[in-house]
Design an enzyme around this catalytic site. Structure first.
Site, mmCIF file in Angstrom:
data_model
loop_
_atom_site.group_PDB
_atom_site.id
_atom_site.type_symbol
_atom_site.label_atom_id
_atom_site.label_comp_id
_atom_site.label_asym_id
_atom_site.label_seq_id
_atom_site.Cartn_x
_atom_site.Cartn_y
_atom_site.Cartn_z
ATOM 1 N N GLU A 201 -5.176 -76.061 73.024
ATOM 2 C CA GLU A 201 -4.096 -77.054 73.028
ATOM 3 C C GLU A 201 -3.135 -76.825 74.193
ATOM 4 O O GLU A 201 -2.692 -77.768 74.833
ATOM 5 C CB GLU A 201 -3.322 -77.036 71.698
ATOM 6 C CG GLU A 201 -4.145 -77.398 70.477
ATOM 7 C CD GLU A 201 -4.555 -78.873 70.418
ATOM 8 O OE1 GLU A 201 -4.108 -79.665 71.262
ATOM 9 O OE2 GLU A 201 -5.338 -79.223 69.509
ATOM 10 N N ARG B 202 -2.940 -79.868 76.897
ATOM 11 C CA ARG B 202 -1.693 -80.634 76.915
ATOM 12 C C ARG B 202 -0.749 -80.142 78.008
ATOM 13 O O ARG B 202 -0.290 -80.929 78.831
ATOM 14 C CB ARG B 202 -0.991 -80.559 75.558
ATOM 15 C CG ARG B 202 -1.859 -81.096 74.437
ATOM 16 C CD ARG B 202 -1.062 -81.322 73.166
ATOM 17 N NE ARG B 202 -1.978 -81.354 72.021
ATOM 18 C CZ ARG B 202 -1.762 -81.996 70.887
ATOM 19 N NH1 ARG B 202 -0.649 -82.674 70.720
ATOM 20 N NH2 ARG B 202 -2.627 -81.950 69.904
ATOM 21 N N ASP C 159 -16.906 -81.934 70.392
ATOM 22 C CA ASP C 159 -16.619 -83.076 71.273
ATOM 23 C C ASP C 159 -16.384 -82.820 72.771
ATOM 24 O O ASP C 159 -17.210 -83.148 73.622
ATOM 25 C CB ASP C 159 -15.471 -83.919 70.694
ATOM 26 C CG ASP C 159 -14.232 -83.122 70.269
ATOM 27 O OD1 ASP C 159 -14.174 -81.926 70.571
ATOM 28 O OD2 ASP C 159 -13.324 -83.718 69.655
ATOM 29 N N GLU D 151 -9.238 -92.018 70.559
ATOM 30 C CA GLU D 151 -10.646 -92.018 71.022
ATOM 31 C C GLU D 151 -11.283 -93.410 71.100
ATOM 32 O O GLU D 151 -12.100 -93.668 71.994
ATOM 33 C CB GLU D 151 -11.498 -91.096 70.134
ATOM 34 C CG GLU D 151 -11.173 -89.609 70.282
ATOM 35 C CD GLU D 151 -9.900 -89.184 69.564
ATOM 36 O OE1 GLU D 151 -9.437 -89.924 68.676
ATOM 37 O OE2 GLU D 151 -9.349 -88.111 69.897
ATOM 38 N N THR E 200 -9.278 -84.029 78.637
ATOM 39 C CA THR E 200 -9.493 -84.544 77.284
ATOM 40 C C THR E 200 -8.194 -84.992 76.613
ATOM 41 O O THR E 200 -8.216 -85.563 75.541
ATOM 42 C CB THR E 200 -10.257 -83.515 76.420
ATOM 43 O OG1 THR E 200 -10.741 -84.166 75.252
ATOM 44 C CG2 THR E 200 -9.365 -82.359 76.025
HETATM 45 C C1 DMJ Z 1 -6.313 -84.867 71.651
HETATM 46 O O1 DMJ Z 1 -5.433 -83.799 71.665
HETATM 47 C C2 DMJ Z 1 -7.485 -84.633 72.554
HETATM 48 O O2 DMJ Z 1 -8.091 -85.842 72.827
HETATM 49 C C3 DMJ Z 1 -8.499 -83.693 71.968
HETATM 50 O O3 DMJ Z 1 -9.630 -83.545 72.781
HETATM 51 C C4 DMJ Z 1 -8.931 -84.168 70.619
HETATM 52 N N1 DMJ Z 1 -7.879 -84.575 69.768
HETATM 53 C C5 DMJ Z 1 -6.662 -85.162 70.233
HETATM 54 C C6 DMJ Z 1 -6.466 -86.628 69.933
HETATM 55 O O4 DMJ Z 1 -7.115 -87.137 68.868
#
Ligand code: DMJ
Length: 565
Positions: free
Chosen positions: A174, A178, A327, A461, A547
């Site tokens: 995270e 982020r 994912d 998503e 992501t």
């Molecule tokens: C986000 O923090 C990112 O996309 C992560 O890869 C998966 N989950 C959340 C959003 O759903």
């Protein structure tokens, strides 16, 4: 979290010691050498009279101006010749972003997220004492939307209040997607040094997570204060990482250790410090080593299970998923190749092989004709698709044009079918927002069957896939579907002081969960906005999105050529 007791192997210890020497002290610990990080210039000599480093490095400067000149499209586009409806829809999404930001600023600035019902802030336990997750996640979206004043407010908070000298246990994943992703993107978009220096300083704090026998990082890291140990801070923090308590047998999670590559490559690119991602010498590089371990281990039916032991380098459980836990590992393979300007053929091969295995073993069609990607538990299929797995429509489309000639059309169709299924999961709800997970069994198609799967937490998503599908096909239905989401968000998630997730998508008056997730500003609103932009805004020719939807530039030119002696 369970504390890891394994001591570091000598090889890794030496690697990190070298890295610590090369990186020098963190800026805040050695005022005399502040410019080592902040000015972009690095020296090998310590500024405090401590023993000189044994290894010297050439001064390094990332040439920002040259990088900007190399972009093929203006980052905020040209805005020429668009129709009034598209413009007004885009402006609506911009207004939503301003509303989300203004409320966060008013009630929660400096906390990680806004609680829009109780009008206060939420800190949570994912970021190990770091604050302002929403600020950092929102920076690039504010910039792209030309919310200039709001961008300046966010930047000022980063300059004045973003403290990296914190204690606490953080999620490596995270913090990376982020904070590091958000800061890197903000730097590349604006050239403001503060974003770069914070990203580099924070990046170095993540290195101890790699202190495992295999070099596969653990999920939880102690950010710890480093102010008393200026030189070998990396070494002195060795061992301070843990596996998640819930992860089987102390394992690391595929989607976590497999989602570092893009950011770490840029940390190397900007710092000149090869420890993050030396491309030339795989043995010295943390993220390239992850690939080595994955290539070595045997994959059941060519699939990648979600849990790997950082001690033995073997799988711990045979659960495979393109949704949660798996994912973004797949996403980062194809994006690593794209970001390398199509040079990273190892990543491309891993992606191609993985997608082939996924298609062979996990992709199914329902009785009603909906294509979905099931989960796999030791050979048994679970006919369930998580909201998280809905990013895969966009990913498969992104990879399709680079597939073997005879597969291109097929993958584009597969991407469209999966995106359509995810749209159905929204369409079949009363709110027109999709559940956290939906199933294909016992006569159910694309709907949640368990009470615990009926919530929607502002996730991106599905609109992420709409955005890629729009850019790659220009089929107007994707804009139409995106607009339906905008209307549903306005109707069900907008409250007096921000946007909130809802607890049940299958009721017309859902209750709210009182949380405005930071990824709503980073991803959901950004992807919606881009859906109604011309293609040259953050063009896919120039950028890949991490992501968390933070844009990172494709390396068209080797900016290391700009090292100045
Ligand atoms: C986000 O923090 C990112 O996309 C992560 O890869 C998966 N989950 C959340 C959003 O759903």
């Amino acid at each position: 979290p369970r504390r890891a007791t394994t001591s570091a192997p000598r090889r890794l210890r030496e690697k990190l010691r070298t890295a610590a020497r090369m990186a020098g002290p963190p800026a805040h610990t050695a005022p005399g050498s502040r410019q080592q990080v902040q000015g972009g210039e690095r020296r090998a000599e310590p500024a405090t009279g401590d023993p000189p480093a044994r290894e010297t490095r050439a001064p390094f400067r990332f040439d920002y101006e040259r990088f900007r000149r190399s972009l093929r499209h203006p980052v905020r586009g040209r805005r020429a010749g668009e129709d009034p409806e598209t413009r007004s829809r885009r402006m609506k999404i911009k207004e939503m972003m301003k509303f989300a930001w203004d409320n966060y600023k008013q009630y929660a600035l400096g906390k990680n997220e806004l609680r829009p019902l109780t009008k206060n802030g939420h800190i949570g336990n994912m970021f190990g004492g770091l604050r302002g997750a929403t600020v950092v996640d929102a920076l690039d979206t504010l910039y792209i939307m030309e919310l200039e004043e709001e961008f300046q407010e966010a930047k000022k908070w980063v300059e004045k209040s973003f403290d990296l000298n914190v204690n606490g246990e953080a999620s490596l994943f995270e913090v990376n997607i982020r904070y590091i992703g958000g800061l890197l993107a903000a730097y590349y978009l604006t050239g403001e040094e503060v974003f770069k220096s914070k990203a580099l300083e924070l990046g170095e704090k993540l290195l101890p997570a790699f202190n495992t026998p295999t070099g596969i990082p653990r999920g939880v890291i102690s950010l710890g204060r480093q102010d008393t140990r200026p030189y070998e801070h990396v070494i002195l923090l060795l061992g301070m990482s843990w596996s998640w308590g819930w992860a089987s047998a102390g394992s690391s999670i595929l989607a976590e250790f497999g989602t570092l590559h893009l950011e770490f490559l840029h940390l190397s690119e900007l710092s000149g410090n090869p420890v993050f991602a030396e491309k030339a010498s795989t043995s010295r590089c943390l993220v390239m080593n992850i690939r080595k371990v994955l290539n070595r281990v045997e994959k059941p039916q060519g699939l990648y299970p979600n849990f790997l032991s950082p001690v033995t380098g073997n799988w711990v459980q045979h659960h495979v998923s393109i949704g949660g836990l798996g994912d973004s590992f797949y996403e980062y393979l194809i994006k690593s190749w794209l970001m390398s300007d199509k040079k990273d053929s190892e990543a491309k091969k891993m992606y191609d092989d993985a997608l082939e295995a996924i298609e062979k073993h996990l992709v199914k069609k329902s009785a009603g004709g909906l294509t979905y990607i099931a989960e796999w538990r030791g050979g048994i299929l679970d006919h369930k698709m998580g909201h998280l797995a809905c990013f895969s429509g966009g990913m498969i489309a992104l990879g399709a044009e680079h597939a073997r000639e005879e597969r291109k059309q097929h993958y584009m169709e597969l991407a469209a079918e999966i995106t359509n299924t995810c749209h159905e999961s929204y369409e079949r709800s009363d709110t027109k927002l999709g559940p956290e997970a939906f199933r294909f069994d016992a006569g159910t198609e694309a709907m949640a069957t368990r009470l615990s799967d009926r919530y929607y937490i502002l996730r991106p998503e599905v609109v992420e896939s709409y955005m890629y599908m729009w850019r790659l096909t220009h089929d107007p239905k994707y804009r139409q579907w995106g607009w339906e989401v905008v209307k549903a968000l306005e109707k069900h998630c907008r409250v007096e002081a921000g946007f909130s997730g809802i607890r049940d998508v299958y009721t017309t008056s859902p209750t709210h969960d009182n949380m405005q997730q930071s990824f709503f500003l980073a991803e959901t609103l950004k992807y919606l906005y881009l859906l109604f932009c011309e293609d040259d805004v953050l063009s896919l020719d120039d950028w890949v999105f991490n992501t968390e939807a933070h844009p990172l530039p494709i390396n068209h030119t080797d900016f290391k050529a700009s090292v100045q002696q």
